[in-house]
Design a protein around this motif. Structure first.
Motif, PDB file in Angstrom:
ATOM      1  N   VAL A   1      -6.352  -9.174  -6.897  1.00 61.63           N
ATOM      2  CA  VAL A   1      -5.505  -8.004  -6.774  1.00 61.63           C
ATOM      3  C   VAL A   1      -5.439  -7.627  -5.314  1.00 61.63           C
ATOM      4  CG1 VAL A   1      -5.297  -5.449  -7.391  1.00 61.63           C
ATOM      5  CG2 VAL A   1      -6.423  -7.149  -9.011  1.00 61.63           C
ATOM      6  N   SER A   2      -6.187  -7.580  -4.496  1.00 61.21           N
ATOM      7  CA  SER A   2      -5.917  -7.126  -2.965  1.00 61.21           C
ATOM      8  C   SER A   2      -5.012  -8.158  -2.285  1.00 61.21           C
ATOM      9  CB  SER A   2      -7.182  -6.890  -2.317  1.00 61.21           C
ATOM     10  OG  SER A   2      -7.991  -7.894  -2.066  1.00 61.21           O
ATOM     11  N   ILE A   3      -5.042  -9.318  -2.552  1.00 57.69           N
ATOM     12  CA  ILE A   3      -4.239 -10.743  -2.169  1.00 57.69           C
ATOM     13  C   ILE A   3      -2.650 -10.179  -2.674  1.00 57.69           C
ATOM     14  CG2 ILE A   3      -3.653 -12.971  -2.018  1.00 57.69           C
ATOM     15  CD1 ILE A   3      -6.762 -13.470  -1.975  1.00 57.69           C
ATOM     16  N   ILE A   4      -2.793  -9.986  -3.945  1.00 56.00           N
ATOM     17  CA  ILE A   4      -1.658  -9.490  -4.323  1.00 56.00           C
ATOM     18  C   ILE A   4      -0.735  -8.436  -3.556  1.00 56.00           C
ATOM     19  CG2 ILE A   4       0.032  -8.962  -6.370  1.00 56.00           C
ATOM     20  CD1 ILE A   4      -2.353 -10.581  -8.029  1.00 56.00           C
ATOM     21  N   THR A   5      -1.554  -7.287  -3.374  1.00 55.27           N
ATOM     22  CA  THR A   5      -1.051  -5.986  -3.069  1.00 55.27           C
ATOM     23  C   THR A   5      -0.786  -6.196  -1.544  1.00 55.27           C
ATOM     24  OG1 THR A   5      -3.242  -5.203  -2.809  1.00 55.27           O
ATOM     25  CG2 THR A   5      -1.931  -4.518  -4.773  1.00 55.27           C
ATOM     26  N   THR A   6      -1.629  -6.876  -0.777  1.00 53.96           N
ATOM     27  CA  THR A   6      -1.207  -7.227   0.616  1.00 53.96           C
ATOM     28  C   THR A   6       0.110  -7.809   0.697  1.00 53.96           C
ATOM     29  OG1 THR A   6      -3.688  -7.599   1.075  1.00 53.96           O
ATOM     30  CG2 THR A   6      -1.911  -8.626   2.770  1.00 53.96           C
ATOM     31  N   LYS A   7       0.363  -9.082  -0.095  1.00 52.56           N
ATOM     32  CA  LYS A   7       1.701  -9.541  -0.104  1.00 52.56           C
ATOM     33  C   LYS A   7       2.847  -8.767  -0.604  1.00 52.56           C
ATOM     34  CE  LYS A   7       2.735 -12.854   1.922  1.00 52.56           C
ATOM     35  NZ  LYS A   7       3.330 -12.757   3.210  1.00 52.56           N
ATOM     36  N   ARG A   8       2.527  -7.885  -1.486  1.00 52.30           N
ATOM     37  CA  ARG A   8       3.530  -7.172  -2.098  1.00 52.30           C
ATOM     38  C   ARG A   8       3.875  -5.955  -1.051  1.00 52.30           C
ATOM     39  NH1 ARG A   8       0.964  -2.705  -5.675  1.00 52.30           N
ATOM     40  NH2 ARG A   8       0.723  -1.887  -3.626  1.00 52.30           N
ATOM     41  N   ASP A   9       3.032  -5.624  -0.132  1.00 51.75           N
ATOM     42  CA  ASP A   9       3.609  -4.594   0.711  1.00 51.75           C
ATOM     43  C   ASP A   9       3.893  -5.203   2.185  1.00 51.75           C
ATOM     44  OD1 ASP A   9       2.923  -2.865  -1.249  1.00 51.75           O
ATOM     45  OD2 ASP A   9       0.417  -2.503  -0.637  1.00 51.75           O
TER      46      ASP A   9
END
Ligand code: URA
Length: 427
Positions: free
Chosen positions: A4-12
């Motif tokens: 999840v933190s990898i996804i949100t890093t890229k999402r942002d």
């Protein structure tokens, strides 16, 4: 680390660290990162992009998800070609034996066709007896055999397995059209197959995966850089794909046309691109040979026959012919000014030459034959296109796809031929 933190890093809009990339690609390959998480990450990458460092690391992680082949001990230099896919793109068929005839070993590990662009393995499988599945030992034997020297076979399950799973997800989640994901997908497979040098044929135009020149340029540049990062000498040609290559689209039809090229004939565009790509490959392999001469004097044909036999095929056997044909004729006099590659590709696919989903069967004999190419003078009533299929029920779908494929206009002076090779990109 967590997905999840990898996804949100890229999402942002953030950059992923090397450790995050290694972790997520490895976890996905082992089934610990769920498909829905990888799909979300692919969408974030599509929308936010990846830096050059991230793309290189992602490619490396996908290579490391499986086995990297090593042919450095072969007595001949290895070199391969990859095309991003076009209609009537049968170039691998004459090219691989031609480059082998010039002294290189050509290890081409391929996938099957999906959608409107045909797959090389499907084309070769129309040759009676020919097999795409070879084990490692047999691949090496054929590459080492000076009479053959080229192998076109199915990539094993251990070649960049992360890409196989990720590509299947991207296909159904609207995340194919991301330059870093396309570049890393193609290059991870090509680097893992063990070639020392690589020529990329990046197609641009209505029948290509990328329609815009700027996007194709960016993809080609990214892939050339990824090759250099991994020590694979890589050059790309940007080539036009508004009109189909040659005069056939379909499996056995394209094999027959390739054999014409190897016999010294064949359509001018197929010969031009085959020789141009062969010159690039021979130069990257460090060989001093003239591909045009090897094509003209029959050496490439000798290698073709040996290469087909080495994979169980009979190069002299008649190719399958379709049970049903239907011809579209010109309704006016003039000049053919347009022959739409996408329409021809979709028609060939609907007639049975391609598959809608992985694992579907394809018809060897189905496809479209083109009796005229842009620039040709047309007389009303002359044949323009012939549809070939074993299933007559497919003909209406093929005719619909081809309804607007050709434009015939009154002759208004000389039609300026479009160049086939648009640009060359090197590191
Ligand atoms: N071909 C590939 O192998 N991968 C992509 O992502 C697109 C085309």
């Amino acid at each position: 680390m967590d997905a999840v933190s990898i996804i949100t890093t890229k999402r942002d809009g953030g950059e992923l660290s090397d450790a995050q990339i290694d972790w997520v690609v490895d976890g996905f390959t082992r089934g610990e990162v769920a498909d829905e998480q990888m799909s979300a990450l692919a969408m974030a990458v599509l929308l936010r992009g990846m830096s050059r460092r991230e793309t290189a690391r992602w490619t490396q992680a996908m290579i490391d998800s499986g086995t990297r082949l090593d042919f450095t001990d072969l007595p001949r230099p290895t070199v391969d070609k990859h095309s991003t896919g076009g209609v009537g793109d049968k170039i691998t068929l004459p090219l691989a034996p031609l480059v082998a005839a010039c002294g290189a070993a050509v290890p081409q590990l391929s996938g099957r066709g999906l959608g409107h662009t045909g797959g090389t393995l499907d084309k070769l499988e129309s040759i009676p007896g020919w097999r795409a599945d070879l084990d490692r030992t047999r691949i090496r034997e054929i590459l080492s055999d000076p009479a053959a020297g080229a192998v076109v076979c199915a990539a094993g399950a251990d070649l960049a397995p992360a890409d196989k799973r990720l590509y299947a997800l991207r296909d159904v989640t609207g995340t194919v059209e991301s330059i870093p994901l396309i570049a890393s997908s193609i290059m991870s497979k090509k680097i893992a197959e063990g070639t020392a040098a690589l020529v990329l044929d990046v197609k641009v135009g209505v029948g290509a995966f990328l329609k815009s020149r700027a996007q194709a340029h960016e993809l080609a540049t990214t892939m050339v850089e990824l090759g250099a990062d991994e020590g694979v000498r890589t050059v790309a040609l940007l080539t036009a794909m508004d009109t189909p290559l040659g005069r056939t689209a379909g499996n056995a039809l394209e094999v027959a046309e390739s054999v014409e090229v190897l016999a010294g004939g064949g359509p001018a565009d197929v010969v031009e691109l085959t020789v141009a790509l062969a010159q690039e490959m021979v130069a990257l392999a460090g060989l001093d040979a003239d591909p045009a001469a090897a094509l003209a004097d029959g050496r490439a044909m000798d290698h073709w026959r040996a290469m087909v036999r080495a994979q169980g095929g009979n190069p002299g056997a008649p190719l399958p012919r379709a049970r049903h044909t239907e011809t579209i004729r010109a309704d006016r006099d003039g000049v053919l000014t347009r022959l739409d590659a996408l329409s021809v590709g979709v028609a060939a696919w609907r007639l049975g030459a391609g598959r809608a989903k992985q694992g579907d069967p394809v018809q060897a004999a189905a496809g479209v034959e083109m009796h005229a190419k842009p620039g040709d003078t047309i007389v009303a009533g002359q044949p323009l296109l012939t549809l070939h299929t074993d299933t007559p029920a497919a003909i209406p779908g093929g005719l619909t796809a081809l309804a607007d494929a050709c434009t015939v206009e009154p002759s208004s002076g000389e039609l300026c031929p479009q160049p086939l090779i648009l640009e060359r990109i090197e590191p």
